[in-house]
Design a protein around this motif. Structure first.
Motif, PDB file in Angstrom:
ATOM      1  N   HIS A 311       8.513   0.124  11.189  1.00 41.17           N
ATOM      2  CA  HIS A 311       8.392   1.467  10.641  1.00 41.17           C
ATOM      3  C   HIS A 311       6.982   1.973  10.925  1.00 41.17           C
ATOM      4  O   HIS A 311       5.988   1.315  10.573  1.00 41.17           O
ATOM      5  CB  HIS A 311       8.660   1.465   9.134  1.00 41.17           C
ATOM      6  N   LYS A 312       6.903   3.158  11.527  1.00 42.27           N
ATOM      7  CA  LYS A 312       5.609   3.739  11.899  1.00 42.27           C
ATOM      8  C   LYS A 312       5.126   4.667  10.797  1.00 42.27           C
ATOM      9  O   LYS A 312       5.826   5.609  10.412  1.00 42.27           O
ATOM     10  CB  LYS A 312       5.729   4.479  13.226  1.00 42.27           C
ATOM     11  N   LEU A 313       3.906   4.415  10.335  1.00 42.04           N
ATOM     12  CA  LEU A 313       3.295   5.217   9.290  1.00 42.04           C
ATOM     13  C   LEU A 313       1.929   5.700   9.755  1.00 42.04           C
ATOM     14  O   LEU A 313       1.319   5.117  10.655  1.00 42.04           O
ATOM     15  CB  LEU A 313       3.133   4.407   7.994  1.00 42.04           C
ATOM     16  N   THR A 314       1.454   6.747   9.104  1.00 45.23           N
ATOM     17  CA  THR A 314       0.077   7.164   9.328  1.00 45.23           C
ATOM     18  C   THR A 314      -0.841   6.396   8.393  1.00 45.23           C
ATOM     19  O   THR A 314      -0.396   5.754   7.430  1.00 45.23           O
ATOM     20  CB  THR A 314      -0.053   8.674   9.085  1.00 45.23           C
ATOM     21  N   THR A 315      -2.134   6.472   8.674  1.00 49.80           N
ATOM     22  CA  THR A 315      -3.095   5.766   7.820  1.00 49.80           C
ATOM     23  C   THR A 315      -3.106   6.343   6.407  1.00 49.80           C
ATOM     24  O   THR A 315      -3.272   5.608   5.425  1.00 49.80           O
ATOM     25  CB  THR A 315      -4.489   5.857   8.436  1.00 49.80           C
ATOM     26  N   ASP A 316      -2.900   7.651   6.283  1.00 54.31           N
ATOM     27  CA  ASP A 316      -2.869   8.263   4.943  1.00 54.31           C
ATOM     28  C   ASP A 316      -1.678   7.774   4.148  1.00 54.31           C
ATOM     29  O   ASP A 316      -1.778   7.517   2.928  1.00 54.31           O
ATOM     30  CB  ASP A 316      -2.829   9.790   5.075  1.00 54.31           C
ATOM     31  N   GLN A 317      -0.531   7.639   4.800  1.00 55.58           N
ATOM     32  CA  GLN A 317       0.652   7.147   4.101  1.00 55.58           C
ATOM     33  C   GLN A 317       0.487   5.697   3.674  1.00 55.58           C
ATOM     34  O   GLN A 317       0.885   5.313   2.574  1.00 55.58           O
ATOM     35  CB  GLN A 317       1.875   7.308   5.003  1.00 55.58           C
ATOM     36  N   ALA A 318      -0.102   4.870   4.562  1.00 54.54           N
ATOM     37  CA  ALA A 318      -0.313   3.470   4.197  1.00 54.54           C
ATOM     38  C   ALA A 318      -1.303   3.352   3.034  1.00 54.54           C
ATOM     39  O   ALA A 318      -1.098   2.551   2.103  1.00 54.54           O
ATOM     40  CB  ALA A 318      -0.821   2.701   5.407  1.00 54.54           C
ATOM     41  N   ASN A 319      -2.359   4.151   3.053  1.00 53.09           N
ATOM     42  CA  ASN A 319      -3.331   4.114   1.951  1.00 53.09           C
ATOM     43  C   ASN A 319      -2.714   4.630   0.651  1.00 53.09           C
ATOM     44  O   ASN A 319      -3.062   4.168  -0.447  1.00 53.09           O
ATOM     45  CB  ASN A 319      -4.565   4.936   2.316  1.00 53.09           C
ATOM     46  N   GLU A 320      -1.791   5.596   0.760  1.00 51.29           N
ATOM     47  CA  GLU A 320      -1.119   6.108  -0.431  1.00 51.29           C
ATOM     48  C   GLU A 320      -0.249   5.038  -1.078  1.00 51.29           C
ATOM     49  O   GLU A 320      -0.217   4.892  -2.308  1.00 51.29           O
ATOM     50  CB  GLU A 320      -0.275   7.321  -0.047  1.00 51.29           C
ATOM     51  N   ILE A 321       0.460   4.265  -0.252  1.00 40.82           N
ATOM     52  CA  ILE A 321       1.301   3.185  -0.789  1.00 40.82           C
ATOM     53  C   ILE A 321       0.432   2.106  -1.428  1.00 40.82           C
ATOM     54  O   ILE A 321       0.767   1.553  -2.492  1.00 40.82           O
ATOM     55  CB  ILE A 321       2.184   2.607   0.324  1.00 40.82           C
ATOM     56  N   LEU A 322      -0.698   1.783  -0.805  1.00 41.56           N
ATOM     57  CA  LEU A 322      -1.594   0.780  -1.389  1.00 41.56           C
ATOM     58  C   LEU A 322      -2.182   1.257  -2.718  1.00 41.56           C
ATOM     59  O   LEU A 322      -2.380   0.463  -3.652  1.00 41.56           O
ATOM     60  CB  LEU A 322      -2.720   0.463  -0.397  1.00 41.56           C
ATOM     61  N   ALA A 323      -2.474   2.563  -2.816  1.00 42.64           N
ATOM     62  CA  ALA A 323      -2.983   3.099  -4.087  1.00 42.64           C
ATOM     63  C   ALA A 323      -1.934   2.994  -5.180  1.00 42.64           C
ATOM     64  O   ALA A 323      -2.249   2.683  -6.350  1.00 42.64           O
ATOM     65  CB  ALA A 323      -3.419   4.550  -3.874  1.00 42.64           C
ATOM     66  N   LEU A 324      -0.661   3.238  -4.840  1.00 40.82           N
ATOM     67  CA  LEU A 324       0.407   3.069  -5.834  1.00 40.82           C
ATOM     68  C   LEU A 324       0.561   1.615  -6.243  1.00 40.82           C
ATOM     69  O   LEU A 324       0.831   1.318  -7.421  1.00 40.82           O
ATOM     70  CB  LEU A 324       1.720   3.605  -5.262  1.00 40.82           C
ATOM     71  N   ASN A 325       0.409   0.693  -5.295  1.00 44.20           N
ATOM     72  CA  ASN A 325       0.534  -0.724  -5.625  1.00 44.20           C
ATOM     73  C   ASN A 325      -0.584  -1.186  -6.551  1.00 44.20           C
ATOM     74  O   ASN A 325      -0.376  -2.052  -7.415  1.00 44.20           O
ATOM     75  CB  ASN A 325       0.520  -1.559  -4.338  1.00 44.20           C
ATOM     76  N   LYS A 326      -1.786  -0.609  -6.399  1.00 40.29           N
ATOM     77  CA  LYS A 326      -2.887  -0.974  -7.299  1.00 40.29           C
ATOM     78  C   LYS A 326      -2.618  -0.509  -8.733  1.00 40.29           C
ATOM     79  O   LYS A 326      -3.034  -1.150  -9.692  1.00 40.29           O
ATOM     80  CB  LYS A 326      -4.182  -0.359  -6.785  1.00 40.29           C
ATOM     81  N   GLU A 327      -1.914   0.623  -8.867  1.00 39.59           N
ATOM     82  CA  GLU A 327      -1.572   1.119 -10.198  1.00 39.59           C
ATOM     83  C   GLU A 327      -0.343   0.438 -10.779  1.00 39.59           C
ATOM     84  O   GLU A 327       0.053   0.729 -11.911  1.00 39.59           O
ATOM     85  CB  GLU A 327      -1.318   2.623 -10.123  1.00 39.59           C
ATOM     86  N   GLY A 328       0.262  -0.486 -10.032  1.00 39.73           N
ATOM     87  CA  GLY A 328       1.435  -1.205 -10.506  1.00 39.73           C
ATOM     88  C   GLY A 328       2.745  -0.533 -10.187  1.00 39.73           C
ATOM     89  O   GLY A 328       3.796  -0.956 -10.698  1.00 39.73           O
ATOM     90  N   GLU A 329       2.755   0.491  -9.368  1.00 42.03           N
ATOM     91  CA  GLU A 329       3.973   1.198  -8.987  1.00 42.03           C
ATOM     92  C   GLU A 329       4.397   0.798  -7.579  1.00 42.03           C
ATOM     93  O   GLU A 329       3.569   0.407  -6.755  1.00 42.03           O
ATOM     94  CB  GLU A 329       3.759   2.713  -9.056  1.00 42.03           C
TER      95      GLU A 329
END
Length: 446
Positions: A311-329
């Motif tokens: 799956h191809k993502l942009t860097t902003d999308q990957a950073n957004e998913i990592l930010a959600l994972n840090k918040e527990g989502e």
């Protein structure tokens, strides 16, 4: 690297100063500095800086004092002080820019290491210097023979004579420590000169000898590069290069210096990318890093359970998913983000053949079939012309022309079909066996 004064013509004959490699104008030397302050007067009747930059063989430069206030300009040949005797060099820079170069190299003007200039070189000094330079190739060859005879593990790369011809400096490379006491004794007794041995690295050796790199240009170390920084394999990893030592190493056997040229831009671009060892947590599963495109800022992930489908993502999308994972989502899946990404493929500019000389087959010979067809056409045309002439001649002589096609068909219909008797028998290609009775020779009894 040559100026217009000493470049070669079509017949490889040097022009201008006719000193290929030892330019008297100083225009085609390594790290030549243009003196843009030469035509400017110093403020407040300030005294001119009395230090001079002088060049020797293979771009070696040093600073000297002009204590005698000699009228020296760029390109003049001077005799300078040496450790023993005197040396001959060419002036490359004078004035205030010498002060800038000395401060850059952290050399103090009043230090004892800075020697002085004796005089402007006379014709006799230049003759002695040139005869000494002509002996260097022969001296290098004989020294290599002595090294091979003694079995020393060292490589002699270059020899440099002093201007007065009394001393020679030998530059060599070696992987281990070498005991060359016997070598110096034999060389001193053979050549009758003072000998100095200097060990240089592989990069310095390549800079002195020169050559052509894999890019097709002259080596950077032999043309303009003097600061030999360390190159690590991490520079190749940052630039997403294959760790192939044959492609990454230069002529010196070390990693190429050009790997450091664009390293800073790659490091700055990678700051926006997430770390490759971090995983993306989704409700459909855990996604693992696969590869990245630094310039387009794309990054590919694949589920741990299905590593084949990426799956191809942009860097902003990957950073957004990592930010959600840090918040527990956790997002639902990567497909939500991958669908939003619309890949815009730029149109490739079609090359227009303006001159008409880009075809790979433009020098090939034409095909023979076309020639045969032309010949056949010529033959048919000539045969038709001959037939027309014959018919015209028959008409003039009163002979009947050829019958029409209908008459031919009528005549053919009136003719009876050939019987079986009139049919020709096909020749039998089978060979008949010879009759043995005919071939027998008559005996005496008969």
């Amino acid at each position: 690297m040559s100026c217009t004064n000493c470049s070669s013509d079509i017949n490889t004959i040097p022009k201008g100063c006719q000193n290929n490699g030892t330019c008297s104008t100083g225009g085609c030397d390594k790290l030549t500095v243009y003196d843009w302050l030469s035509n400017m007067t110093l403020p407040g009747h300030q005294a001119k800086f009395d230090h001079v930059e002088i060049r020797f063989k293979n771009g070696r430069k040093d600073f000297f004092k002009n204590t005698k206030n000699l009228s020296i300009c760029i390109g003049s040949t001077v005799a300078v002080e040496a450790a023993s005797g005197h040396d001959i060099g060419i002036v490359t820079l004078t004035g205030e820019l010498v002060k800038v170069q000395m401060s850059k190299k952290k050399i103090k003007p009043n230090s004892d290491s800075v020697l002085q200039i004796y005089r402007i070189a006379s014709q006799r000094d230049i003759d002695v210097w040139q005869t000494a330079r002509e002996k260097e190739a022969e001296l290098q060859q004989k020294t290599r023979q002595i090294i091979s005879r003694l079995g020393l593990k060292m490589k002699l790369s270059d020899v440099e004579f002093q201007g007065d011809g009394r001393k020679a400096t030998f530059y060599y490379t070696a992987d281990e420590r070498v005991d060359f006491r016997m070598l110096i004794r034999e060389m001193a007794s053979t050549f009758n000169i003072r000998i100095e041995m200097k060990q240089v690295g592989a990069r310095q050796e390549a800079a002195r000898l020169g050559g052509i790199g894999s890019c097709g240009r002259e080596l950077c170390c032999s043309t303009w590069l003097t600061d030999f920084r360390g190159v690590n394999t991490s520079a190749a990893r940052y630039q997403q290069l294959s760790l192939n030592p044959q492609k990454l190493s230069g002529q010196c056997g070390k990693l190429k210096c050009c790997l450091n040229f664009e390293l800073d831009s790659y490091v700055d671009a990678l700051k926006d990318f997430p770390r490759t060892d971090t995983w993306l947590q989704t409700k459909n599963g855990t996604a693992i890093y696969q590869k990245m495109d630094i310039f387009n800022k794309w990054i590919w992930y694949a589920y741990k359970e299905n590593p084949v489908h990426w799956h191809k993502l942009t860097t902003d999308q990957a950073n957004e998913i990592l930010a959600l994972n840090k918040e527990g989502e956790k997002p639902q899946s990567l497909e939500e983000y991958a669908e939003e990404l619309i890949e815009i493929i730029p149109k490739k500019e079609v090359f227009t053949n303006v001159v008409g000389q880009d075809s790979l087959t433009r020098f090939d010979k034409p095909k023979r079939k076309k020639r045969r067809n032309n010949r056949n056409k010529k033959r048919t045309n000539s045969n038709n012309q001959n037939r027309n002439k014959q018919q015209a001649n028959k008409k003039q002589q009163g002979q009947k022309p050829q019958q029409n096609k209908q008459n031919k068909q009528n005549n053919s219909s009136n003719q009876t079909k050939p019987t079986n008797q009139n049919k020709k028998r096909r020749p039998n290609n089978r060979r008949r066996k010879p009759n043995n009775n005919q071939n027998k020779k008559p005996t005496n009894n008969e």
